[in-house]
Design a protein around this motif. Structure first.
Motif, PDB file in Angstrom:
ATOM      1  N   GLY A  44      47.426  44.721  48.715  1.00 28.14           N
ATOM      2  CA  GLY A  44      46.316  45.505  48.193  1.00 28.14           C
ATOM      3  C   GLY A  44      46.810  46.406  47.076  1.00 28.14           C
ATOM      4  N   CYS A  45      47.529  45.832  46.122  1.00 27.23           N
ATOM      5  CA  CYS A  45      48.283  46.613  45.129  1.00 27.23           C
ATOM      6  C   CYS A  45      47.422  47.327  44.106  1.00 27.23           C
ATOM      7  CB  CYS A  45      49.299  45.730  44.427  1.00 27.23           C
ATOM      8  SG  CYS A  45      48.571  44.412  43.430  1.00 27.23           S
ATOM      9  N   GLY A  46      46.157  46.969  43.966  1.00 29.83           N
ATOM     10  CA  GLY A  46      45.297  47.657  43.008  1.00 29.83           C
ATOM     11  C   GLY A  46      45.878  47.638  41.608  1.00 29.83           C
ATOM     12  N   ARG A  58      46.574  36.957  42.842  1.00 30.43           N
ATOM     13  CA  ARG A  58      45.181  37.260  43.165  1.00 30.43           C
ATOM     14  C   ARG A  58      44.800  36.410  44.368  1.00 30.43           C
ATOM     15  NH1 ARG A  58      39.711  35.637  40.693  1.00 30.43           N
ATOM     16  NH2 ARG A  58      38.371  37.251  41.596  1.00 30.43           N
ATOM     17  N   ALA A  59      44.448  37.097  45.454  1.00 29.19           N
ATOM     18  CA  ALA A  59      44.084  36.391  46.677  1.00 29.19           C
ATOM     19  C   ALA A  59      43.178  37.274  47.527  1.00 29.19           C
ATOM     20  CB  ALA A  59      45.334  36.026  47.477  1.00 29.19           C
ATOM     21  N   ILE A  77      49.879  41.845  45.554  1.00 29.08           N
ATOM     22  CA  ILE A  77      48.751  40.979  45.883  1.00 29.08           C
ATOM     23  C   ILE A  77      47.489  41.821  46.021  1.00 29.08           C
ATOM     24  CG2 ILE A  77      49.314  41.045  48.349  1.00 29.08           C
ATOM     25  CD1 ILE A  77      48.234  38.172  48.550  1.00 29.08           C
ATOM     26  N   ASP A  78      46.403  41.321  45.419  1.00 31.16           N
ATOM     27  CA  ASP A  78      45.112  42.003  45.485  1.00 31.16           C
ATOM     28  C   ASP A  78      44.027  40.982  45.160  1.00 31.16           C
ATOM     29  OD1 ASP A  78      44.462  45.297  45.278  1.00 31.16           O
ATOM     30  OD2 ASP A  78      42.830  43.963  44.682  1.00 31.16           O
ATOM     31  N   GLY A 136      41.792  44.943  38.684  1.00 30.91           N
ATOM     32  CA  GLY A 136      42.924  45.765  39.109  1.00 30.91           C
ATOM     33  C   GLY A 136      44.240  45.125  38.726  1.00 30.91           C
ATOM     34  N   LEU A 137      44.355  43.830  38.939  1.00 29.55           N
ATOM     35  CA  LEU A 137      45.586  43.123  38.593  1.00 29.55           C
ATOM     36  C   LEU A 137      45.822  43.096  37.083  1.00 29.55           C
ATOM     37  CD1 LEU A 137      45.462  40.197  41.166  1.00 29.55           C
ATOM     38  CD2 LEU A 137      47.060  42.126  41.141  1.00 29.55           C
TER      39      LEU A 137
END
Length: 188
Positions: free
Chosen positions: A41-43, A86-87, A61-62, A67-68
């Motif tokens: 959930g790295c934002g 992205r997932a 991963i987010d 955000g990515l």
């Protein structure tokens, strides 16, 4: 808290968050030997970038493409490599184990949050750091995305050695903080 909501929130040209790493991550990882790290959930990627600047091989991963995009831009400006994925974390199954897995303030309804916490533990090879707004936190965020330390502990397996399981105050926030290490088979 949906993908669309986060994409909309991150679509502005300016940062949503400060760009600084979360203090509990700094407290735990500053003295660790770098290895592989996963930021769940790295934002916008501040934690992943901070780790990469310290020599970690980092995957962020987010599910938010916006955000990515911010995260990738910030990593490029910092001159550090980060693997961005992205997932949808509700459908994500970790395919490898990481030396450090960090889940910071993952805002989701309880069933989704518990599934993501279980997946994060499955991805943990050595250390898991999981931080959220404690259930006693007066809010915001909404009550359904706050949770007690006990909920986090319930998602860990029998091979967890819990180093920290407590509430901690950060400014006017009350956080649930768990640091757990995976026991190696040889130490059992």
């Amino acid at each position: 808290m949906t993908q669309e909501m986060w994409d909309e929130r991150y679509s502005a040209p300016q940062r949503v968050w400060s760009g600084n790493p979360n203090p509990w991550l700094v407290a735990v990882a500053a003295d660790m030997e770098p290895g592989t790290a996963l930021d769940v959930g790295c934002g916008e990627g501040a934690d992943a970038i901070w780790l990469a600047e310290r020599g970690w091989d980092v995957t962020g991963i987010d599910f938010s493409a916006a955000g990515l995009a911010h995260a990738a831009e910030q990593a490029e400006q910092a001159g550090v490599p980060v693997h961005w994925v992205r997932a949808d974390l509700t459908e994500w199954t970790p395919e490898e184990r990481f030396d450090l897995v960090s889940v910071q303030f993952f805002h989701a309804e309880p069933a989704v949050r518990r599934a993501v916490h279980r997946a994060a533990w499955a991805a943990t090879g050595r250390t898991l750091l999981l931080v959220g707004h404690d259930a006693s936190h007066p809010g915001p965020p909404p009550a359904e995305v706050r949770y007690p330390v006990a909920e986090i502990l319930a998602e860990l397996g029998p091979d967890a050695h819990v180093e920290v399981a407590e509430t901690r105050t950060r400014g006017d926030s009350v956080d649930a903080v768990v640091v757990a290490h995976r026991r190696s088979r040889s130490s059992e």
